[in-house]
Design an enzyme around this catalytic site. Sequence first.
Site, PDB file in Angstrom:
ATOM      1  N   GLU A 172       1.951  10.959  -8.832  1.00  0.00           N
ATOM      2  CA  GLU A 172       2.344  12.103  -8.465  1.00  0.00           C
ATOM      3  C   GLU A 172       3.431  12.839  -8.518  1.00  0.00           C
ATOM      4  O   GLU A 172       3.779  12.448  -9.245  1.00  0.00           O
ATOM      5  CB  GLU A 172       2.698  11.867  -6.823  1.00  0.00           C
ATOM      6  CG  GLU A 172       2.620  13.640  -5.882  1.00  0.00           C
ATOM      7  CD  GLU A 172       1.821  13.768  -5.390  1.00  0.00           C
ATOM      8  OE1 GLU A 172       1.252  14.581  -6.706  1.00  0.00           O
ATOM      9  OE2 GLU A 172       2.022  14.496  -4.756  1.00  0.00           O
ATOM     10  N   ASP A 173       3.614  14.293  -8.795  1.00  0.00           N
ATOM     11  CA  ASP A 173       4.310  15.344  -9.363  1.00  0.00           C
ATOM     12  C   ASP A 173       6.105  14.654  -8.315  1.00  0.00           C
ATOM     13  O   ASP A 173       6.633  14.656  -9.459  1.00  0.00           O
ATOM     14  CB  ASP A 173       3.815  16.462  -9.899  1.00  0.00           C
ATOM     15  CG  ASP A 173       3.168  17.397  -8.410  1.00  0.00           C
ATOM     16  OD1 ASP A 173       3.354  16.604  -7.553  1.00  0.00           O
ATOM     17  OD2 ASP A 173       2.880  18.790  -8.255  1.00  0.00           O
ATOM     18  N   ARG A 186       3.106  26.157 -14.104  1.00  0.00           N
ATOM     19  CA  ARG A 186       3.263  24.741 -14.794  1.00  0.00           C
ATOM     20  C   ARG A 186       3.083  23.894 -16.107  1.00  0.00           C
ATOM     21  O   ARG A 186       3.428  22.935 -16.599  1.00  0.00           O
ATOM     22  CB  ARG A 186       1.321  24.204 -14.163  1.00  0.00           C
ATOM     23  CG  ARG A 186       1.163  24.086 -12.556  1.00  0.00           C
ATOM     24  CD  ARG A 186      -0.717  23.791 -12.647  1.00  0.00           C
ATOM     25  NE  ARG A 186      -0.745  23.791 -11.547  1.00  0.00           N
ATOM     26  CZ  ARG A 186      -0.683  23.411 -10.617  1.00  0.00           C
ATOM     27  NH1 ARG A 186       0.445  22.291 -10.027  1.00  0.00           N
ATOM     28  NH2 ARG A 186      -1.183  24.205  -9.102  1.00  0.00           N
ATOM     29  N   PHE A 238      12.945  24.413  -4.602  1.00  0.00           N
ATOM     30  CA  PHE A 238      11.889  23.583  -4.730  1.00  0.00           C
ATOM     31  C   PHE A 238      11.661  24.936  -6.266  1.00  0.00           C
ATOM     32  O   PHE A 238      12.521  25.033  -6.884  1.00  0.00           O
ATOM     33  CB  PHE A 238      11.231  25.903  -4.559  1.00  0.00           C
ATOM     34  CG  PHE A 238       9.543  25.509  -4.371  1.00  0.00           C
ATOM     35  CD1 PHE A 238       9.043  25.327  -3.689  1.00  0.00           C
ATOM     36  CD2 PHE A 238       9.117  26.307  -5.889  1.00  0.00           C
ATOM     37  CE1 PHE A 238       7.505  24.928  -4.014  1.00  0.00           C
ATOM     38  CE2 PHE A 238       7.436  26.538  -5.823  1.00  0.00           C
ATOM     39  CZ  PHE A 238       6.994  25.706  -5.072  1.00  0.00           C
ATOM     40  N   ASP A 284       7.950  14.793  -1.391  1.00  0.00           N
ATOM     41  CA  ASP A 284       8.585  16.409  -0.329  1.00  0.00           C
ATOM     42  C   ASP A 284       8.222  15.196   0.567  1.00  0.00           C
ATOM     43  O   ASP A 284       9.224  13.898   0.606  1.00  0.00           O
ATOM     44  CB  ASP A 284       7.939  16.971  -0.243  1.00  0.00           C
ATOM     45  CG  ASP A 284       8.700  17.983  -0.164  1.00  0.00           C
ATOM     46  OD1 ASP A 284       9.924  18.760   0.327  1.00  0.00           O
ATOM     47  OD2 ASP A 284       8.189  18.988   0.755  1.00  0.00           O
TER      48      ASP A 284
END
Length: 174
Positions: free
Chosen positions: A97-98, A163, A150, A101
């Site tokens: 996963e990036d 990206r 963010f 959160d």
Amino acid sequence: MDYTIETLIPREKVEQRIKELACEITKDYEGKEVVVLGLLKGSVVFMSDLIKELDLPLTIDFMNVSSYGDGTSTTGVVKILKDVDQELKDKDVIIVEDIIDTGLTLSYVKEFIKAKGTKSVKVCTLLDKPERRKVEMKGDYVGFEIPDEFVVGYGLDYAQKHRNLPYVGIVVRK
Ligand code: 5GP
């Protein structure tokens, strides 16, 4: 929104950390074959760097789940848009996963994958924002813990852009 992007983690640090994570994973899975399962689209850049450094027999697969819209706030809804292509019964799976959160996406996906009868399921994430957690979810391999900001780059987007940035940056309102 008018914004700029400030570097949080420079390219060299990200690349170095990915090598360390790959080394750890290679050791942990010695003698085994793994399925590296990326969550589209955010994990793609991280995952492609990671798998090149893994000295293990492996196959790759992808899932696409929706958790965020084009903005910066969570919807809390997890929908499976694309399932894996291969049988995962008795497989050792590493979900890539990036960022973790709230943890909502991964806790859902992890259970969904386990329900396929896997031998093991672990989570490898490039970034982790532990302050934002809504459900318990710990990455087994975590690149960097970051503050509640963010971020974009290295696969992460803002309205589908950025990206391709080769570093992790914070989106700052002008
Ligand atoms: P969770 O379900 O853990 O709240 O959300 C995980 C997903 O939310 C990530 O895969 C990513 O798509 C998105 N996300 C969470 N934080 C950020 C962030 O700081 N930047 C970007 N671009 N996406 C984020």
